[in-house]
Design an enzyme around this catalytic site. Structure first.
Site, PDB file in Angstrom:
ATOM      1  CG  HIS A 225      -6.378   1.194   1.890  1.00 45.76           C
ATOM      2  ND1 HIS A 225      -5.446   1.699   1.008  1.00 45.76           N
ATOM      3  CD2 HIS A 225      -5.661   0.566   2.867  1.00 45.76           C
ATOM      4  CE1 HIS A 225      -4.233   1.406   1.439  1.00 45.76           C
ATOM      5  NE2 HIS A 225      -4.336   0.719   2.558  1.00 45.76           N
TER       6      HIS A 225
ATOM      7  CD  GLU B 257      -0.765   7.891   9.448  1.00 44.59           C
ATOM      8  OE1 GLU B 257      -0.333   8.625   8.539  1.00 44.59           O
ATOM      9  OE2 GLU B 257      -1.821   7.212   9.335  1.00 44.59           O
TER      10      GLU B 257
ATOM     11  CE  LYS C 141      -5.368   4.676   2.645  1.00 46.03           C
ATOM     12  NZ  LYS C 141      -4.345   5.726   2.816  1.00 46.03           N
TER      13      LYS C 141
ATOM     14  CB  CYS D  88      -0.961  -0.007   1.188  1.00 46.59           C
ATOM     15  SG  CYS D  88      -2.121  -1.400   1.126  1.00 46.59           S
TER      16      CYS D  88
ATOM     17  CG  HIS E 276      -1.343   4.712   5.396  1.00 44.82           C
ATOM     18  ND1 HIS E 276      -1.322   4.576   4.022  1.00 44.82           N
ATOM     19  CD2 HIS E 276      -1.513   3.453   5.898  1.00 44.82           C
ATOM     20  CE1 HIS E 276      -1.470   3.300   3.704  1.00 44.82           C
ATOM     21  NE2 HIS E 276      -1.601   2.595   4.824  1.00 44.82           N
TER      22      HIS E 276
ATOM     23  CG  PHE F 165       0.098  -5.977   4.178  1.00 43.99           C
ATOM     24  CD1 PHE F 165      -0.413  -5.203   5.209  1.00 43.99           C
ATOM     25  CD2 PHE F 165      -0.749  -6.910   3.592  1.00 43.99           C
ATOM     26  CE1 PHE F 165      -1.724  -5.345   5.647  1.00 43.99           C
ATOM     27  CE2 PHE F 165      -2.066  -7.065   4.006  1.00 43.99           C
ATOM     28  CZ  PHE F 165      -2.553  -6.285   5.036  1.00 43.99           C
TER      29      PHE F 165
END
Length: 406
Positions: free
Chosen positions: A335, A312, A330, A161, A301, A394
């Protein structure tokens, strides 16, 4: 002296619309796009943020419906807009000085599913001879090179991502090193297919708010329960500043910082200590020759997952304090996996240009453990001279991009 890198063109294809203007309008309105998705009927999670219907033939030509997987189609449409927005003509540029770097996480997921069904149900003779060029992730960059006569370096980055943001960072380095004058860069993803959605669902990564999809993606909210999968593409035209100024291009923003790191902690979970994310933030700031107090805005993010948002936020508070206005788009767009970092980079450029910070959709009750100034309810006006765009993937892959006013 290190060469400056500027953004001269933007192209967006998202669930809020095909094009930069409809996407920006939707994001600034905080209008969530998640809806029940007929293609996911019967699955435990049956909703997504899907790009509205568009005429592939009209935008890309007749062959596009047969030769390109959807992730390539989305990338090419965004790239066409970005090139036009930059005022560039591929028929006249020196293609040897034009590179392509595009991020992608999954490749031709739709092609994979449909062709496997053909193989299973009808035998090998019914599998398309175009399976491989439609499936493999590098083909979006390959087709951009073909379509735009760009014969410089051509590659796809795959950092889950963070892929789109990684691509932008790599493109920036190419320009700084003098390898190219122009790079088409960003990310694209079209992985809203039953198998991929099921995989994320089995991991318990997705929101289960099937009764209310539009309110499911709720970054930094106390009631967040997972992300909403989306699709889309964001492509930026980056140029060496000297090249852009010489041709009289409009400079939309400057890309002044890039930081990357790896958690080396867990395959899918963020490191709760945030040590490596902090290093990426501080590297981007150092690269930009900026102090934490210089940051006016962070496009986070912010996936709407319990672990990611808290990790985060903890790092942002530690690095930047409560000063910058933070948002996660998002909540509107879902996402978009490998495209997310590029779409959000483009939105960060628009935020700087317009002096308008989009709201975080569906933020009703901010998590009390998150001590950030998160923009909610409505867009916030204010001068933004320096902004960060965060992307994590990931494998513990982290990227932070720093953009400044042009």
């Amino acid at each position: 002296m290190t060469a400056g890198v500027v953004v001269t063109g933007l192209g967006l294809v998202t669930a809020a619309g095909v094009g930069t203007e409809p996407t920006w309008r939707g994001v600034c309105a905080g209008a969530a796009t998640a809806a029940t998705d007929p293609a996911l009927a019967g699955l435990p999670v049956d909703f997504s943020c899907r790009v509205p219907e568009f005429d592939v033939r009209a935008l890309l030509g007749r062959r596009a419906t047969l030769q390109y997987d959807r992730f390539t189609q989305l990338g090419l449409i965004a790239a066409q807009e970005a090139v036009a927005d930059a005022g560039l003509d591929p028929a006249t540029w020196d293609g040897t000085r034009v590179g392509v770097v595009v991020g992608n996480g999954v490749g031709g997921a739709g092609t994979w599913e449909t062709q496997h069904e053909q193989f299973r149900d009808n035998g090998p003779e019914m599998v398309s001879s175009l399976l491989m060029p439609m499936l493999i992730p590098n083909m979006v960059a390959g087709h951009m090179g073909i379509r735009f006569k760009a014969t410089g370096p051509n590659l796809v980055t795959a950092t889950a991502c963070a892929s789109g943001a990684t691509a932008i960072g790599v493109a920036r380095d190419m320009l700084r090193q003098g390898v190219c004058d122009i790079v088409l860069t960003g990310g694209t993803e079209a992985a809203v297919v039953p198998l991929i959605v099921t995989g994320f669902s089995r991991m318990r990564a997705l929101s289960n708010r099937t009764e209310s999809p539009a309110s499911a993606s709720r970054p930094f909210d106390a009631g967040r329960d997972g992300f909403v999968i989306g699709e889309g593409s964001g492509i930026l035209v980056l140029e060496r500043e000297e090249h852009a100024r010489a041709r009289g291009a409009r400079v939309r923003a400057r890309l002044v910082g890039y930081g990357a790191s790896a958690d080396a902690y867990h395959a899918t979970a963020p490191d709760p200590a945030g040590t490596s994310v902090e290093r990426a933030v501080r590297t981007a700031l150092a690269d930009a020759d900026a102090a934490p107090s210089d940051v006016d805005h962070v496009n986070a993010h912010g996936t709407s997952t319990p672990l990611n948002d808290l990790a985060e936020a903890t790092v942002l508070t530690r690095c930047l304090g409560a000063g910058p206005a933070v948002t996660s788009t998002k909540g509107v767009l879902g996402h978009t996996l490998g495209a997310a970092g590029a779409i959000e980079a483009a939105l960060t450029v628009l935020t700087i240009e317009n002096g308008l910070i989009p709201p975080t959709a569906n933020l009703e009750s901010q998590d009390p453990e998150i001590d950030l100034d998160i923009v909610a309810k409505e867009a916030r006006r204010g001068r933004v001279d320096l902004a960060l765009s965060n992307s994590f993937g990931f494998g513990g892959q982290n990227v932070v991009l720093a953009f400044a006013a042009g």
